[in-house]
Design a protein around this motif. Structure first.
Motif, PDB file in Angstrom:
ATOM      1  N   ASN A 120      55.706   1.602   5.301  1.00 27.62           N
ATOM      2  CA  ASN A 120      55.666   0.627   6.307  1.00 27.62           C
ATOM      3  C   ASN A 120      54.322   0.554   6.889  1.00 27.62           C
ATOM      4  O   ASN A 120      53.554   1.484   7.038  1.00 27.62           O
ATOM      5  N   ALA A 121      53.979  -0.583   7.598  1.00 29.12           N
ATOM      6  CA  ALA A 121      52.927  -0.735   8.374  1.00 29.12           C
ATOM      7  C   ALA A 121      53.227  -1.372   9.899  1.00 29.12           C
ATOM      8  O   ALA A 121      54.153  -2.013  10.058  1.00 29.12           O
ATOM      9  N   VAL A 122      52.216  -0.869  10.804  1.00 27.00           N
ATOM     10  CA  VAL A 122      52.450  -1.410  12.015  1.00 27.00           C
ATOM     11  C   VAL A 122      51.047  -2.177  12.443  1.00 27.00           C
ATOM     12  O   VAL A 122      50.110  -1.814  12.164  1.00 27.00           O
ATOM     13  N   ASN A 123      51.464  -3.520  12.916  1.00 24.52           N
ATOM     14  CA  ASN A 123      50.266  -4.412  13.171  1.00 24.52           C
ATOM     15  C   ASN A 123      50.213  -4.623  14.611  1.00 24.52           C
ATOM     16  O   ASN A 123      50.660  -5.773  14.998  1.00 24.52           O
ATOM     17  N   PRO A 124      49.371  -3.767  15.409  1.00 23.66           N
ATOM     18  CA  PRO A 124      49.411  -3.911  16.972  1.00 23.66           C
ATOM     19  C   PRO A 124      48.333  -5.199  17.411  1.00 23.66           C
ATOM     20  O   PRO A 124      47.396  -5.620  16.534  1.00 23.66           O
ATOM     21  N   THR A 125      48.580  -5.641  18.272  1.00 25.94           N
ATOM     22  CA  THR A 125      47.569  -6.591  19.088  1.00 25.94           C
ATOM     23  C   THR A 125      46.500  -5.495  19.749  1.00 25.94           C
ATOM     24  O   THR A 125      46.376  -4.459  19.188  1.00 25.94           O
ATOM     25  N   VAL A 126      45.652  -6.018  20.513  1.00 27.46           N
ATOM     26  CA  VAL A 126      44.832  -5.142  21.447  1.00 27.46           C
ATOM     27  C   VAL A 126      45.701  -3.950  21.915  1.00 27.46           C
ATOM     28  O   VAL A 126      46.713  -4.452  22.604  1.00 27.46           O
ATOM     29  N   VAL A 127      45.292  -2.645  21.782  1.00 27.92           N
ATOM     30  CA  VAL A 127      45.955  -1.640  22.436  1.00 27.92           C
ATOM     31  C   VAL A 127      45.090  -0.834  23.487  1.00 27.92           C
ATOM     32  O   VAL A 127      43.816  -0.751  23.265  1.00 27.92           O
ATOM     33  N   LEU A 128      45.635  -0.840  24.590  1.00 34.33           N
ATOM     34  CA  LEU A 128      44.838  -0.278  25.712  1.00 34.33           C
ATOM     35  C   LEU A 128      44.662   1.334  25.454  1.00 34.33           C
ATOM     36  O   LEU A 128      45.107   2.308  26.579  1.00 34.33           O
ATOM     37  N   LEU A 136      54.120 -12.519  26.043  1.00 42.04           N
ATOM     38  CA  LEU A 136      54.460 -11.637  26.986  1.00 42.04           C
ATOM     39  C   LEU A 136      53.492 -11.484  27.939  1.00 42.04           C
ATOM     40  O   LEU A 136      53.266 -10.870  28.935  1.00 42.04           O
ATOM     41  N   ARG A 137      52.105 -12.130  27.754  1.00 40.42           N
ATOM     42  CA  ARG A 137      50.949 -12.004  28.642  1.00 40.42           C
ATOM     43  C   ARG A 137      50.679 -10.613  28.949  1.00 40.42           C
ATOM     44  O   ARG A 137      50.371 -10.420  30.251  1.00 40.42           O
ATOM     45  N   LYS A 138      50.398  -9.891  28.138  1.00 40.73           N
ATOM     46  CA  LYS A 138      49.906  -8.428  28.253  1.00 40.73           C
ATOM     47  C   LYS A 138      49.512  -7.854  26.946  1.00 40.73           C
ATOM     48  O   LYS A 138      50.001  -8.184  25.910  1.00 40.73           O
ATOM     49  N   PHE A 139      48.676  -6.871  26.992  1.00 39.60           N
ATOM     50  CA  PHE A 139      48.234  -6.295  25.670  1.00 39.60           C
ATOM     51  C   PHE A 139      49.195  -5.000  25.532  1.00 39.60           C
ATOM     52  O   PHE A 139      50.019  -4.737  26.362  1.00 39.60           O
ATOM     53  N   ALA A 140      48.904  -4.377  24.404  1.00 44.62           N
ATOM     54  CA  ALA A 140      49.951  -3.165  23.978  1.00 44.62           C
ATOM     55  C   ALA A 140      49.254  -2.017  24.740  1.00 44.62           C
ATOM     56  O   ALA A 140      48.222  -1.637  24.838  1.00 44.62           O
ATOM     57  N   GLU A 141      50.246  -1.265  25.225  1.00 40.46           N
ATOM     58  CA  GLU A 141      50.298   0.138  25.559  1.00 40.46           C
ATOM     59  C   GLU A 141      50.377   1.134  24.374  1.00 40.46           C
ATOM     60  O   GLU A 141      50.769   0.604  23.376  1.00 40.46           O
ATOM     61  N   VAL A 142      49.429   2.085  24.617  1.00 45.10           N
ATOM     62  CA  VAL A 142      49.588   3.274  23.374  1.00 45.10           C
ATOM     63  C   VAL A 142      50.948   3.658  23.015  1.00 45.10           C
ATOM     64  O   VAL A 142      51.436   3.610  21.847  1.00 45.10           O
ATOM     65  N   GLU A 143      51.820   3.522  24.034  1.00 48.23           N
ATOM     66  CA  GLU A 143      53.103   4.007  23.759  1.00 48.23           C
ATOM     67  C   GLU A 143      53.986   3.016  23.014  1.00 48.23           C
ATOM     68  O   GLU A 143      54.730   3.645  22.359  1.00 48.23           O
ATOM     69  N   ASP A 144      53.488   1.855  23.232  1.00 49.84           N
ATOM     70  CA  ASP A 144      54.191   0.761  22.401  1.00 49.84           C
ATOM     71  C   ASP A 144      54.241   1.213  20.967  1.00 49.84           C
ATOM     72  O   ASP A 144      54.953   0.819  20.153  1.00 49.84           O
ATOM     73  N   VAL A 145      52.873   1.406  20.522  1.00 43.71           N
ATOM     74  CA  VAL A 145      52.599   1.516  19.073  1.00 43.71           C
ATOM     75  C   VAL A 145      53.153   2.809  18.541  1.00 43.71           C
ATOM     76  O   VAL A 145      53.775   3.203  17.551  1.00 43.71           O
ATOM     77  N   VAL A 146      52.859   3.824  19.449  1.00 46.10           N
ATOM     78  CA  VAL A 146      53.524   5.335  19.060  1.00 46.10           C
ATOM     79  C   VAL A 146      54.977   5.048  18.854  1.00 46.10           C
ATOM     80  O   VAL A 146      55.749   5.647  17.723  1.00 46.10           O
ATOM     81  N   ASN A 147      55.947   4.376  19.690  1.00 47.71           N
ATOM     82  CA  ASN A 147      57.397   4.278  19.552  1.00 47.71           C
ATOM     83  C   ASN A 147      57.490   3.547  18.193  1.00 47.71           C
ATOM     84  O   ASN A 147      58.629   3.795  17.630  1.00 47.71           O
TER      85      ASN A 147
END
Length: 246
Positions: A175-183, A206-217
């Motif tokens: 699988n792949a994960v496709n984040p927006t801007v990650v902080l 959602l009016r915010k960028f992704a945190e690293v934790e969002d992608v890790v999860n």
């Protein structure tokens, strides 16, 4: 912390900084024997100090032969995260051959090479496994000065689907994960100016960028048995950016 990866062996590329570093740390917490790969020894040294149980390996993924030797030396892997990636922003009319080669070699070629090495051992052991490739929302939309980077991530999406198709009969999920801007630290520096971040955030529901934790999860979920029937997906972690249109 749930030890959901006890008895598993994991490899994370691009693990010296940012998302890859935090993915590697989380895999250790989840019980996996984890190998963190980076080309920067000092990053690996600091990671080892922070997480003594982690195994580190320094290699430049742009070097095919060195990569082959390094990854093969690790031995069998059950969980692979192809996180290594670079970007060299250039306007379409000013793209240089060297920039193109560097981006494609790291972002695309190394993903194929490392996956080949790891998947061959999965197949020979008949044990199955899980692979997650780090892509980007840039694979699906146009971004200024990102033509080659976007092409490399679109390639990752296509490679992910083909890997899932060909390796699925061997019980290997891809699988792949496709984040927006990650902080990450780099992301915070690059997007700290409101005049730059504002227009993009306004396109994210959602009016915010992704945190690293969002992608890790998301990565940990796709590696886990909780995603046992998920393969060949490209999962946006983008706050709804891709549904919002241009």
């Amino acid at each position: 912390m749930e030890k959901q990866f006890d008895g598993k062996r994991a490899l994370v590329t691009g693990a010296g900084k940012g998302i890859g570093r935090d993915v590697a740390k989380e895999l250790v917490k989840c019980g996996a024997v984890t190998y963190a790969l980076s080309r920067t020894q000092s990053d690996l040294d600091s990671l080892k100090e922070e997480v003594p149980d982690i195994h580190t390996i320094a290699v430049d993924l742009a070097d095919w032969d060195a990569t082959q030797k390094a990854v093969e030396s690790i031995g069998p892997i059950d969980l692979l995260v192809n996180n290594a990636g670079i970007n060299i922003p250039e306007p379409m009319l000013e793209i240089k051959k060297e920039s193109y080669d560097s981006i494609m070699n790291i972002n695309v070629r190394s993903c194929i090479q490392v996956s080949q090495i790891v998947a061959k051992t999965m197949v020979s052991r008949k044990c199955g496994g899980a692979i997650v490739n780090l892509s980007s929302q840039a694979s699906m939309i146009a971004l200024t000065n990102h033509a080659v980077y976007s092409a490399s991530k679109a390639s990752i999406d296509a490679i992910t689907k083909n890997m899932a198709f060909e390796l699925g009969p061997h019980k290997i999920r891809c699988n792949a994960v496709n984040p927006t801007v990650v902080l990450t630290e780099l992301g915070k520096r690059s997007w700290s100016a409101p005049e730059r971040s504002g227009p993009l955030i306004n396109r994210i529901p959602l009016r915010k960028f992704a945190e690293v934790e969002d992608v890790v999860n998301a990565v940990i979920f796709l590696l886990s048995d909780k995603a046992a029937m998920i393969s060949g997906t490209c999962l946006p972690v983008d706050g709804g950016f891709l549904i919002a249109g241009v």
